[in-house]
Scaffold this motif. Structure first.
Motif, PDB file in Angstrom:
ATOM      1  N   LEU A 102       0.863  -1.230   0.038  1.00  0.00           N
ATOM      2  CA  LEU A 102      -0.020   0.003  -0.123  1.00  0.00           C
ATOM      3  C   LEU A 102       0.971   1.358   0.018  1.00  0.00           C
ATOM      4  O   LEU A 102       0.485   2.148  -0.688  1.00  0.00           O
ATOM      5  N   PHE A 103       2.238   1.287   0.873  1.00  0.00           N
ATOM      6  CA  PHE A 103       2.887   2.194   0.695  1.00  0.00           C
ATOM      7  C   PHE A 103       3.562   2.561  -0.782  1.00  0.00           C
ATOM      8  O   PHE A 103       3.558   3.663  -1.166  1.00  0.00           O
ATOM      9  N   LYS A 104       3.894   1.467  -1.528  1.00  0.00           N
ATOM     10  CA  LYS A 104       4.233   1.538  -2.809  1.00  0.00           C
ATOM     11  C   LYS A 104       3.021   2.307  -3.490  1.00  0.00           C
ATOM     12  O   LYS A 104       3.456   3.237  -4.599  1.00  0.00           O
ATOM     13  N   ASP A 105       1.906   1.811  -3.470  1.00  0.00           N
ATOM     14  CA  ASP A 105       0.966   2.373  -4.154  1.00  0.00           C
ATOM     15  C   ASP A 105       0.866   3.942  -4.075  1.00  0.00           C
ATOM     16  O   ASP A 105       0.604   4.686  -4.869  1.00  0.00           O
ATOM     17  N   ALA A 106       0.863   4.379  -2.818  1.00  0.00           N
ATOM     18  CA  ALA A 106       0.950   5.803  -2.433  1.00  0.00           C
ATOM     19  C   ALA A 106       2.149   6.341  -2.858  1.00  0.00           C
ATOM     20  O   ALA A 106       1.695   7.711  -3.499  1.00  0.00           O
ATOM     21  N   VAL A 107       3.303   6.075  -3.060  1.00  0.00           N
ATOM     22  CA  VAL A 107       4.421   6.318  -3.347  1.00  0.00           C
ATOM     23  C   VAL A 107       4.177   6.965  -4.886  1.00  0.00           C
ATOM     24  O   VAL A 107       4.246   7.972  -5.501  1.00  0.00           O
ATOM     25  N   GLY A 108       3.652   5.853  -5.925  1.00  0.00           N
ATOM     26  CA  GLY A 108       3.142   6.069  -7.357  1.00  0.00           C
ATOM     27  C   GLY A 108       2.229   7.212  -7.374  1.00  0.00           C
ATOM     28  O   GLY A 108       2.204   7.976  -8.399  1.00  0.00           O
ATOM     29  N   ILE A 109       1.359   7.269  -6.615  1.00  0.00           N
ATOM     30  CA  ILE A 109       0.260   8.141  -6.653  1.00  0.00           C
ATOM     31  C   ILE A 109       0.833   9.596  -6.434  1.00  0.00           C
ATOM     32  O   ILE A 109       0.292  10.693  -7.078  1.00  0.00           O
ATOM     33  N   THR A 110       1.331   9.496  -5.233  1.00  0.00           N
ATOM     34  CA  THR A 110       2.118  10.840  -4.932  1.00  0.00           C
ATOM     35  C   THR A 110       2.910  11.578  -5.823  1.00  0.00           C
ATOM     36  O   THR A 110       2.946  12.732  -5.975  1.00  0.00           O
ATOM     37  N   VAL A 111       3.748  10.555  -6.370  1.00  0.00           N
ATOM     38  CA  VAL A 111       4.770  11.079  -7.414  1.00  0.00           C
ATOM     39  C   VAL A 111       3.819  11.931  -8.493  1.00  0.00           C
ATOM     40  O   VAL A 111       4.076  12.777  -9.163  1.00  0.00           O
ATOM     41  N   SER A 112       2.840  10.818  -8.942  1.00  0.00           N
ATOM     42  CA  SER A 112       1.831  11.624 -10.120  1.00  0.00           C
ATOM     43  C   SER A 112       1.469  12.836  -9.578  1.00  0.00           C
ATOM     44  O   SER A 112       1.347  13.894 -10.463  1.00  0.00           O
ATOM     45  N   TYR A 113       0.791  12.872  -8.367  1.00  0.00           N
ATOM     46  CA  TYR A 113       0.447  14.172  -7.787  1.00  0.00           C
ATOM     47  C   TYR A 113       1.312  15.412  -7.747  1.00  0.00           C
ATOM     48  O   TYR A 113       1.026  16.483  -8.382  1.00  0.00           O
ATOM     49  N   ILE A 114       2.510  15.021  -7.530  1.00  0.00           N
ATOM     50  CA  ILE A 114       3.453  16.176  -7.410  1.00  0.00           C
ATOM     51  C   ILE A 114       3.823  16.669  -9.033  1.00  0.00           C
ATOM     52  O   ILE A 114       3.971  17.891  -9.175  1.00  0.00           O
ATOM     53  N   ILE A 115       4.038  15.594  -9.835  1.00  0.00           N
ATOM     54  CA  ILE A 115       4.207  16.003 -11.268  1.00  0.00           C
ATOM     55  C   ILE A 115       3.046  16.841 -11.817  1.00  0.00           C
ATOM     56  O   ILE A 115       3.423  17.877 -12.278  1.00  0.00           O
ATOM     57  N   MET A 116       1.919  16.417 -11.544  1.00  0.00           N
ATOM     58  CA  MET A 116       0.746  17.411 -11.716  1.00  0.00           C
ATOM     59  C   MET A 116       0.918  18.752 -11.216  1.00  0.00           C
ATOM     60  O   MET A 116       0.494  19.758 -12.022  1.00  0.00           O
ATOM     61  N   ARG A 117       1.004  18.829 -10.025  1.00  0.00           N
ATOM     62  CA  ARG A 117       0.981  19.755  -9.224  1.00  0.00           C
ATOM     63  C   ARG A 117       2.119  21.233  -9.979  1.00  0.00           C
ATOM     64  O   ARG A 117       1.757  22.387  -9.998  1.00  0.00           O
ATOM     65  N   TYR A 118       3.247  20.566 -10.034  1.00  0.00           N
ATOM     66  CA  TYR A 118       4.274  21.651 -10.571  1.00  0.00           C
ATOM     67  C   TYR A 118       4.384  21.664 -12.190  1.00  0.00           C
ATOM     68  O   TYR A 118       4.957  22.624 -12.577  1.00  0.00           O
ATOM     69  N   THR A 119       3.614  20.914 -12.769  1.00  0.00           N
ATOM     70  CA  THR A 119       3.827  21.176 -14.439  1.00  0.00           C
ATOM     71  C   THR A 119       2.265  21.767 -14.938  1.00  0.00           C
ATOM     72  O   THR A 119       2.078  22.243 -16.083  1.00  0.00           O
ATOM     73  N   TYR A 120       1.272  21.422 -14.050  1.00  0.00           N
ATOM     74  CA  TYR A 120       0.080  22.083 -14.721  1.00  0.00           C
ATOM     75  C   TYR A 120      -0.551  23.026 -13.828  1.00  0.00           C
ATOM     76  O   TYR A 120      -0.731  24.199 -14.289  1.00  0.00           O
ATOM     77  N   PHE A 121      -0.663  22.815 -12.371  1.00  0.00           N
ATOM     78  CA  PHE A 121      -1.209  23.807 -11.673  1.00  0.00           C
ATOM     79  C   PHE A 121      -0.270  25.116 -11.178  1.00  0.00           C
ATOM     80  O   PHE A 121      -0.683  26.184 -10.869  1.00  0.00           O
ATOM     81  N   LYS A 122       0.859  24.840 -11.362  1.00  0.00           N
ATOM     82  CA  LYS A 122       1.905  26.058 -11.135  1.00  0.00           C
ATOM     83  C   LYS A 122       2.153  27.078 -12.148  1.00  0.00           C
ATOM     84  O   LYS A 122       2.833  28.104 -12.284  1.00  0.00           O
ATOM     85  N   SER A 123       2.128  26.415 -13.413  1.00  0.00           N
ATOM     86  CA  SER A 123       2.536  27.014 -14.725  1.00  0.00           C
ATOM     87  C   SER A 123       1.455  27.045 -15.934  1.00  0.00           C
ATOM     88  O   SER A 123       1.354  26.092 -16.455  1.00  0.00           O
ATOM     89  N   LYS A 124       0.784  28.092 -16.442  1.00  0.00           N
ATOM     90  CA  LYS A 124      -0.069  28.018 -17.350  1.00  0.00           C
ATOM     91  C   LYS A 124       0.901  27.914 -18.678  1.00  0.00           C
ATOM     92  O   LYS A 124      -0.001  27.851 -19.733  1.00  0.00           O
ATOM     93  N   ASP A 125       1.993  28.230 -18.621  1.00  0.00           N
ATOM     94  CA  ASP A 125       2.714  27.967 -19.866  1.00  0.00           C
ATOM     95  C   ASP A 125       3.248  26.654 -20.128  1.00  0.00           C
ATOM     96  O   ASP A 125       4.067  26.405 -21.125  1.00  0.00           O
ATOM     97  N   SER A 126       3.080  25.559 -19.435  1.00  0.00           N
ATOM     98  CA  SER A 126       3.783  24.406 -19.577  1.00  0.00           C
ATOM     99  C   SER A 126       3.014  23.730 -20.515  1.00  0.00           C
ATOM    100  O   SER A 126       1.922  23.678 -21.046  1.00  0.00           O
TER     101      SER A 126
END
Length: 142
Positions: A102-126
Motif C-alpha cells: 500500500l505504501f508503494k501504491d501511495a508513492v506512485g500516486i504521490t509522485v504523479s500528484y506532485i508532477i501534476m502540481r508542478y507542471t499543470y497547476f503552477k504554470s499556465k505556460d507548461s
C-alpha cells in the motif's frame, strides 16, 4: 474521432480498475517467491497506481472538471482503491497483502500528484497545461 477519444478517456479509469482487480485475482505461485517475475510484479505497485491517477486526470479533463481540488480527491480515490485491492489480495490464494504494498501504491500516486502540481497547476505556460486544455476540447458536445 473526438467522440471516440472522449469516451475512451471517460471509461479508461474504470476499465483500468477492473484490470487491476482481475490481475489481483490471479493466484500467486507458492514455489517462486523470490524470482525475477515476483520481484518485477512487486515493483509494479509504484507504476500501476500512478497510471490510475493519470487516467482519472484525463477523464476529468475531458469533462472540464480538472481542478486542484479534484486532483487531491483523485489521490484519495486511488489510495482507497489501493487499500481495497490489498484487502482483496488477502483472499486470493498465494497472494500477499502488506502495508508496504500500500505504501508503494501511495508513492506512485504521490509522485504523479506532485508532477501534476508542478507542471499543470503552477504554470499556465507548461506543455502539461496546454495538453490538458486540448483534452477539454474533446467535450462530446463539440
Amino acid at each position: 474521432m473526438k467522440k471516440l477519444l472522449y469516451w475512451v478517456l471517460t471509461v479508461a479509469p474504470i476499465a483500468y480498475m477492473w484490470l487491476i482487480w482481475e490481475l489481483s485475482s490471479i493466484p500467486g505461485d507458492p514455489n517462486a517467491p523470490f524470482t525475477f517475475e515476483a520481484v518485477f510484479k512487486d515493483s509494479l505497485h509504484l507504476i500501476e497506481f500512478g497510471i490510475l491517477y493519470w487516467m482519472f486526470a484525463f477523464a476529468l479533463a475531458v469533462h472540464g472538471k480538472w481542478t486542484a481540488g479534484t486532483s487531491l480527491a483523485i489521490v484519495i480515490v486511488c489510495l482507497s482503491y489501493g487499500a481495497i485491492d490489498e484487502i482483496h489480495q488477502m483472499f486470493t490464494p498465494f497472494r500477499t497483502s502488506t502495508w508496504f504494498d500500500l505504501f508503494k501504491d501511495a508513492v506512485g500516486i504521490t509522485v504523479s500528484y506532485i508532477i501534476m502540481r508542478y507542471t499543470y497547476f503552477k504554470s499556465k505556460d507548461s506543455r502539461m497545461y496546454r495538453f490538458f486544455q486540448r483534452l477539454e476540447t474533446l467535450d462530446r458536445r463539440n
